[in-house]
Design an enzyme around this catalytic site. Structure first.
Site: not given
Ligand code: CP3
Length: 353
Positions: A36, A40, A85
């Site tokens: 990630r 943010r 994502d």
């Molecule tokens: O790692 C990176 O920089 C690459 C981008 C990436 C994102 N999500 C961007 C993201 C990657 C590799 C993921 C994987 C992902 N997404 C997983 C597996 C890894 C982990 O974190 O457990 C899962 C379970 C998701 C599903 C997901 N996406 C959730 C549960 C959420 C909400 C929780 C949160 O952190 O807000 C997201 C949103 C998300 N995916 C954000 C980002 C940067 C936040 C979005 C925002 O509000 O700007």
């Protein structure tokens, strides 16, 4: 939108520290990146998100490229991970996905029965994930050639947990209900998702990714016996097909200490571990030559400088200076100060001198 700072049309060279670590070469310091890393905690990411929704960023190649490059410009990590994502490829399969403000992903039409599983469409990523693949082409063109580009997907079990629950998966009641009431439908779901994952990761490498990572965030809720039964066969199939195409692979099973022996049988080239497993213990279970990624607790970056340096050094020592890619044990937290990332990097890159 500011222009990326670099221009280089070449794929990552054999000199890239990450690709060298994957080959098991001894290195002066391990390659480093953070799960990630585009997100943010970066003011420049928040500025993009003020103008555009999360899914808009994922589906606009120029925006996805811009936010992917932001942490590389600031920190020059050895690895850049595509901004997207794991849930994005579920949309062409039929999922009605949205990301609400403040509460994570939601799927309006959850998969709850054999008929729902049968209705999921197979996808051809070159047709239905064009924006994601175009983002990869742009990123690869803009990245310096000493930075590797990693593509990714969700593991079938973790994808199912969102698809079946329709949102935040805990306490997994719907998922477990499908698993125990209709195991054949559950296995069909794993299989369909496995085919999507292999096709998507292959297309990402064709578009310019140097390696791929599979995220299995929720694997740890299963016992080892259930994991072997419900997850391992599909994972082995995915990694075998990627292996046949000589694509370097990493598998991240969060909270997977109790699964480690089975995780070692997935066939992935690298195991990405969370902070609950000492890297030394993982080597004992997986073998001395296993390539490991991880595993600093992301909350350590909320601590003071001496704590961060001490914990980074401990992970470096446990990594043993060989076959180790430095990363966090899970994604970086939005509250993390930029200065903490700088301290982490200085301990890794200069601490060893
Ligand atoms: O790692 C990176 O920089 C690459 C981008 C990436 C994102 N999500 C961007 C993201 C990657 C590799 C993921 C994987 C992902 N997404 C997983 C597996 C890894 C982990 O974190 O457990 C899962 C379970 C998701 C599903 C997901 N996406 C959730 C549960 C959420 C909400 C929780 C949160 O952190 O807000 C997201 C949103 C998300 N995916 C954000 C980002 C940067 C936040 C979005 C925002 O509000 O700007």
């Amino acid at each position: 939108m500011s222009q990326p700072a670099f221009k280089n049309p070449e794929p990552a060279t054999g000199n890239n520290l990450y690709l060298r670590a994957l080959r098991g070469e001894p290195l002066p310091a391990p390659p480093v990146w953070l799960m990630r890393q585009a997100g943010r905690y970066l003011p420049e990411y928040l500025a993009v998100r003020e103008q555009h929704s999360f899914l808009e960023v994922c589906h606009t190649p120029e925006l996805a490229c811009e936010v992917t490059l932001q942490p590389i410009r600031r920190f020059h990590f050895d690895v850049s991970i595509l901004f997207s994502d794991i849930l994005v490829p579920l949309v062409p399969m039929g999922a009605e996905l949205s990301f609400g403000a403040g509460h994570g992903p939601q799927i309006a039409n959850p998969v709850r029965s054999a008929a729902d599983v049968a209705a999921l469409r197979s996808i051809e990523p070159r047709e239905s994930l064009k924006t994601v693949l175009e983002a990869i082409r742009l990123i690869r063109r803009e990245l310096p050639d000493d930075v590797a580009l990693v593509g990714f997907a969700g593991a079938p079990f973790t994808l199912s947990s969102y698809l079946v629950e329709g949102g935040k998966p805990e306490p997994f009641a719907q998922l477990k209900s499908l698993m125990y009431q209709d195991p054949a439908a559950f296995m069909m779901l794993q299989h369909k998702l496995g085919e999507m994952v292999t096709a998507t990761l292959t297309a990402m490498v064709e578009a310019g990714a140097d390696a791929v990572q599979l995220f299995d965030t929720w694997a740890g809720i299963l016992s080892q016996a259930e994991y072997r039964h419900f997850c391992l066969p599909t994972l082995q199939q995915i990694f075998q097909q990627l292996q046949e195409q000589r694509i370097p692979t990493t598998y991240f099973a969060r909270n997977g200490f109790h699964l480690l022996e089975a995780v070692g049988e997935t066939g992935a080239n690298v195991q990405s571990l969370d902070w609950r497993i000492p890297l030394t213990t993982a080597r004992t279970v997986l073998g001395e030559d296993a390539v490991l990624q991880g595993n600093l607790d992301p909350t350590v970056l909320l601590g003071d400088e001496s704590t961060i340096r001490r914990e980074v050094r401990r992970v470096l020592t446990e990594g043993g200076g060989r076959n180790h890619i430095f990363n966090l044990g899970h994604g970086i937290l939005p509250l993390t100060p930029i200065a903490s990332v700088e301290i982490l990097l200085s301990e890794i890159r200069e601490g060893s001198k």
